[in-house]
Design an enzyme around this catalytic site. Structure first.
Site, mmCIF file in Angstrom:
data_model
loop_
_atom_site.group_PDB
_atom_site.id
_atom_site.type_symbol
_atom_site.label_atom_id
_atom_site.label_comp_id
_atom_site.label_asym_id
_atom_site.label_seq_id
_atom_site.Cartn_x
_atom_site.Cartn_y
_atom_site.Cartn_z
ATOM 1 N N ARG A 291 -7.766 2.244 -2.307
ATOM 2 C CA ARG A 291 -8.592 2.250 -1.090
ATOM 3 C C ARG A 291 -9.260 3.604 -0.894
ATOM 4 N NH1 ARG A 291 -6.908 1.324 5.323
ATOM 5 N NH2 ARG A 291 -8.522 -0.211 5.740
ATOM 6 N N TYR B 238 -5.603 10.951 4.574
ATOM 7 C CA TYR B 238 -4.245 11.220 4.099
ATOM 8 C C TYR B 238 -4.266 12.014 2.788
ATOM 9 C CZ TYR B 238 -3.191 8.109 7.927
ATOM 10 O OH TYR B 238 -3.107 7.553 9.179
ATOM 11 N N GLN C 72 0.840 -1.188 0.000
ATOM 12 C CA GLN C 72 0.000 0.000 0.000
ATOM 13 C C GLN C 72 0.880 1.244 0.000
ATOM 14 O OE1 GLN C 72 -2.275 1.614 3.410
ATOM 15 N NE2 GLN C 72 -4.113 1.073 2.253
ATOM 16 N N GLY D 11 -8.635 -6.699 9.632
ATOM 17 C CA GLY D 11 -7.485 -6.001 10.168
ATOM 18 C C GLY D 11 -7.026 -6.555 11.492
#
Length: 365
Positions: free
Chosen positions: A228, A181, A100, A319
């Protein structure tokens, strides 16, 4: 109901996976301060290779892109050399792994930046929350707005990181455009107040995300690139939602579908809070994309079985369960109780809470 779907093989673009259980990206802060993975990462990822697909922890594309201490990078030869044994270990166990790619934007602190520089962002709006530094948790520093002429350099940083991912032996890459982000900061009108070609309309605000994805796809082929999104997440940086959340993300999904990406990975609902997934039409987003769909956020065994059997998702990303259960796939298959790993070992430290757990839980590592 048959449980076959969750444990059956499928394809994500050009990536063949042996089951529909993905390991979601999990920041663990075990690299060194230069972003070089240690041999512990080889064991950590190798232990979890029974997942149909491993999506690595978010990995910095540049020094400027770093916002948390001890997070890995993929912008130097040393980074590549440290990641290569990781991918080798996963492949030796029959797994598939993508990296990622990450730029945190405003979610950083001057102590993490070269020569104490300010973090960068679409606009000079300070984030809330905290980032993890060598000195502990601190509020993010005030960012500076990127100049228009700087943005091409960020796209090139993604391109170079994608090339290094090939050198490191990954099976593909995931573009991180979620969780408050940089790419999401550009996408949301709450954090993007620009008046150039990267601000204003949804087409302009989505421009950087799409330019980055196209650049990465040029390196890998679109069928080995995922992306994502987190349409409803505000947790990281106390980031307000876009004012037209559905319209904005439908536009992005359609454009990504036109590129022919391997998959779309969506954090459904709110991250680190009540799920809230019903507040967003995920089916419409999936239909707009038209390709393989990875669902994420709070799934347990039964929800995962239902989602894959009923056609809601092609794959489910887990996760936190993977932290204490490297054999999660088998535990889900046999409906064996899961070990709840202590939160004290989530971020930073060594093998304890990462590749091993103190007795009597040692048998789960």
């Amino acid at each position: 109901m048959s449980t076959a779907a969750l444990f059956s093989p499928t394809r994500l673009g050009a990536i063949e996976v042996r089951n529909r259980i993905a390991m979601a990206p999990l920041t663990r802060s075990r690299a060194d301060m230069d972003g070089v993975q240690t041999p512990l990462a080889v064991d950590y990822y190798g232990q979890r290779a029974s997942a149909g697909l491993i999506i690595t922890e978010a990995t910095n594309i540049s020094r400027q892109g770093r916002g948390y201490a001890y997070t890995p990078g993929l912008y130097t030869d040393a980074h590549v050399a440290a990641w290569k044994p990781v991918t080798d270990a996963v492949h030796a166990a029959g797994g598939r792994i993508v990296v990622q790619l990450w730029h945190v934007g405003r979610m950083s602190h001057t102590s993490l930046q070269e020569e104490g520089a300010a973090p960068v962002a679409p606009s000079a709006i300070q984030a809330g929350g905290h980032v993890f530094t060598e000195a502990g948790y601190v509020p993010p520093s005030m960012p500076r707005a990127l100049a228009t002429e700087e943005i091409a350099g960020i796209v090139d940083d993604y391109r170079q990181a994608a090339r290094r991912a090939k050198d490191a032996g990954f099976d593909g890459v995931e573009v991180h455009a979620a969780n408050g982000y940089l790419l999401e900061q550009f996408l949301r009108d709450s954090t993007n107040h620009r008046d150039d070609r990267y601000g204003g309309s949804v087409e302009n605000r989505a421009r950087l995300l799409l330019e980055v994805t196209a650049a990465v796809a040029e390196v890998w082929g679109a069928d080995r690139v995922g992306l994502r999104l987190s349409p409803l997440s505000t947790a990281i940086g106390d980031t307000p939602l876009d004012s037209r959340t559905m319209e904005t993300h439908l536009y992005v999904a359609r454009r990504l579908g036109e590129l022919g990406l391997a998959y779309l990975h969506v954090v459904e609902g709110q991250l680190h809070a009540g799920n809230g997934a019903d507040d967003f039409d995920v089916k419409a987003l999936r239909d707009a994309f038209g390709g393989a769909y990875l669902a994420n956020n709070g799934y347990d065994r039964q929800r995962a079985l239902d989602a894959t059997a009923g056609g809601h998702a092609d794959m489910i990303a887990f996760g936190k369960p993977f932290i204490g259960n490297p054999d999660l796939v088998e535990r889900l298959r046999t409906d064996t109780p899961l070990f709840d790993a202590p939160t004290a070992g989530y971020f930073g430290g060594g093998a304890e809470g990462y590749t091993q757990f103190t007795a009597p839980q040692a048998n789960v590592a």
